[in-house]
Design an enzyme around this catalytic site. Sequence first.
Site, PDB file in Angstrom:
ATOM      1  N   ARG A  81       0.838  -1.211   0.000  1.00 17.68           N
ATOM      2  CA  ARG A  81       0.000   0.000   0.000  1.00 17.68           C
ATOM      3  C   ARG A  81       0.869   1.256   0.000  1.00 17.68           C
ATOM      4  NH1 ARG A  81      -4.904  -1.010   2.339  1.00 17.68           N
ATOM      5  NH2 ARG A  81      -3.836  -2.415   3.773  1.00 17.68           N
ATOM      6  N   TYR A  82       1.986   1.196   0.721  1.00 20.47           N
ATOM      7  CA  TYR A  82       2.885   2.346   0.850  1.00 20.47           C
ATOM      8  C   TYR A  82       4.209   1.987   0.184  1.00 20.47           C
ATOM      9  CZ  TYR A  82      -0.385   3.062   4.724  1.00 20.47           C
ATOM     10  OH  TYR A  82      -1.510   3.187   5.482  1.00 20.47           O
ATOM     11  N   ARG A 107       7.188  -0.204   2.368  1.00 16.98           N
ATOM     12  CA  ARG A 107       6.897  -1.365   3.220  1.00 16.98           C
ATOM     13  C   ARG A 107       5.790  -2.229   2.629  1.00 16.98           C
ATOM     14  NH1 ARG A 107       5.311   3.534   4.861  1.00 16.98           N
ATOM     15  NH2 ARG A 107       3.357   3.883   5.962  1.00 16.98           N
ATOM     16  N   CYS A 130      -5.424 -17.869  13.483  1.00 16.34           N
ATOM     17  CA  CYS A 130      -5.082 -17.165  14.721  1.00 16.34           C
ATOM     18  C   CYS A 130      -5.362 -18.091  15.901  1.00 16.34           C
ATOM     19  CB  CYS A 130      -5.948 -15.913  14.878  1.00 16.34           C
ATOM     20  SG  CYS A 130      -5.866 -14.782  13.478  1.00 16.34           S
ATOM     21  N   CYS A 158     -10.980 -12.648  17.218  1.00 15.09           N
ATOM     22  CA  CYS A 158     -11.526 -11.455  17.839  1.00 15.09           C
ATOM     23  C   CYS A 158     -12.846 -11.123  17.149  1.00 15.09           C
ATOM     24  CB  CYS A 158     -10.537 -10.307  17.680  1.00 15.09           C
ATOM     25  SG  CYS A 158      -8.859 -10.801  18.132  1.00 15.09           S
ATOM     26  N   CYS A 178     -12.692  -8.406  14.444  1.00 12.32           N
ATOM     27  CA  CYS A 178     -11.540  -8.473  13.522  1.00 12.32           C
ATOM     28  C   CYS A 178     -11.822  -7.799  12.185  1.00 12.32           C
ATOM     29  CB  CYS A 178     -11.157  -9.923  13.278  1.00 12.32           C
ATOM     30  SG  CYS A 178      -9.832 -10.088  12.075  1.00 12.32           S
ATOM     31  N   ARG A 184     -10.145  -8.354   9.531  1.00 15.05           N
ATOM     32  CA  ARG A 184      -9.936  -9.307   8.432  1.00 15.05           C
ATOM     33  C   ARG A 184     -10.777 -10.557   8.654  1.00 15.05           C
ATOM     34  NH1 ARG A 184      -3.889  -7.985   8.541  1.00 15.05           N
ATOM     35  NH2 ARG A 184      -3.792  -6.235   7.095  1.00 15.05           N
ATOM     36  N   ASP A 239     -12.567  -0.599  12.598  1.00 17.93           N
ATOM     37  CA  ASP A 239     -12.842  -0.594  11.159  1.00 17.93           C
ATOM     38  C   ASP A 239     -14.282  -0.993  10.867  1.00 17.93           C
ATOM     39  OD1 ASP A 239     -10.218   0.119  10.195  1.00 17.93           O
ATOM     40  OD2 ASP A 239      -9.568  -1.842  10.920  1.00 17.93           O
ATOM     41  N   ASP A 292      -7.916   3.912   9.646  1.00 15.64           N
ATOM     42  CA  ASP A 292      -7.596   3.309   8.355  1.00 15.64           C
ATOM     43  C   ASP A 292      -8.719   3.714   7.414  1.00 15.64           C
ATOM     44  OD1 ASP A 292      -5.738   1.560   6.985  1.00 15.64           O
ATOM     45  OD2 ASP A 292      -5.573   0.556   8.944  1.00 15.64           O
ATOM     46  N   LYS A 318      -3.578   4.828   6.197  1.00 14.14           N
ATOM     47  CA  LYS A 318      -3.833   5.306   7.554  1.00 14.14           C
ATOM     48  C   LYS A 318      -3.688   6.818   7.630  1.00 14.14           C
ATOM     49  CE  LYS A 318      -2.162   1.215   9.968  1.00 14.14           C
ATOM     50  NZ  LYS A 318      -2.156   0.337   8.800  1.00 14.14           N
TER      51      LYS A 318
HETATM   52  S1  SF4 Z   1      -7.654  -9.170  15.075  1.00 16.11           S
HETATM   53 FE1  SF4 Z   1      -8.138 -10.714  13.503  1.00 16.11          FE
HETATM   54  S2  SF4 Z   1      -6.146 -11.254  12.616  1.00 16.11           S
HETATM   55 FE2  SF4 Z   1      -5.735 -10.269  14.625  1.00 16.11          FE
HETATM   56  S3  SF4 Z   1      -5.645 -11.960  16.116  1.00 16.11           S
HETATM   57 FE3  SF4 Z   1      -7.756 -11.153  16.107  1.00 16.11          FE
HETATM   58  S4  SF4 Z   1      -8.827 -12.514  14.658  1.00 16.11           S
HETATM   59 FE4  SF4 Z   1      -6.628 -12.748  14.248  1.00 16.11          FE
END
Ligand code: SF4
Length: 353
Positions: free
Chosen positions: A91-92, A95, A104, A108, A111, A113, A274, A311, A318
Amino acid sequence: MTAARSLTTVAEFFEAGLVAEEKRAEARAVAERYTVAITPSLAALIDRDDPLDPIARQFVPDAAELVTLPEERADPIGDLAHSPVEGIVHRYPDRVLLKAVHVCPVYCRFCFRREMVGPEGLGTLSPAALDAAIAYIAERPEIWEVILTGGDPLVLSPRRLTAIMERLATIPHVKIVRFHTRVPAVDPARVDAALVAALKASGKTTYVALHANHPREFTTEARAAIARIVDAGLVMISQTVLLKGVNDDAGVLAELMRTFVENRIKPYYLHHPDLAPGTSHFRLTLAEGRALVESLRGHVSGLCQPTYILDIPGGHGKVRADSRAVEEADDGCFRVRDFRGETHLYPPEDGGA
Ligand code: SF4
């Protein structure tokens, strides 16, 4: 040391007392849509008698996740639009993200993603895809930093991490390797000497960004795992998501930032949540977030000040959410200027595109 197995089904959450009988059906409906998992060490932290427990709120499925708003989107920060080869997000200019794995140790509930991670998600990069991703980095001298994210890269075995780091070590223009992880807090037993050694690469500087959202995540075991990383000479920085019902409180936020610093972790990112699908119950307004961050300034040591980040939806990168690049417009909307100088509205007007 072997890490204990995560709880990965609603039945296991129920048996552990994390989901009540009357909420089982809705939790199952959520789990059919989004992956669930919690590590035993985090499950042990949850107060079963507190319906507002901030650890439970982050990991126990909630019926509110079944509500998707028009402005929410499967790829909220626009990774896919900047992915020239599988596993790379560029994206940048200086990096790249290297997403070697999409699983994972915990999932979460907020999340960003969530449509990509999990056993049903994008999986682990095949050897051929990893070759192509490393070749992409090697061919571009402007890439100074490689950020291993995912998924959580610390779920990879030390052998696989070492193999990746050895290959990055052969690329002279890559100077910095950064890992983004929850493992030291959510599965501290995994951070043994072999894993810590695998995070190093000859001639490169390694940064480890720990994602933690509440001071209670810093158990005795988590603090010891963090110490093993820092004592090995790696630099640690923090990453937190500002979440309604978890840390949207000036006192909790201040304690969290102080806890990072006490554990030799420099506060770095505080993310505005997000527009991930089914996460509106976690989202504050930008005005509320700015007021909370303002409450830290002056009252808490400069060492404890994170950078509050938005973001910009759509992959525009960002921006500091409390800077002049973010200006209040009408009706609670904000005008946001990205790093290229282009302006966008937040929340965006174009629905869930
Ligand atoms: S935020 Fe998403 S990518 Fe990060 S640890 Fe939690 S579930 Fe996994």
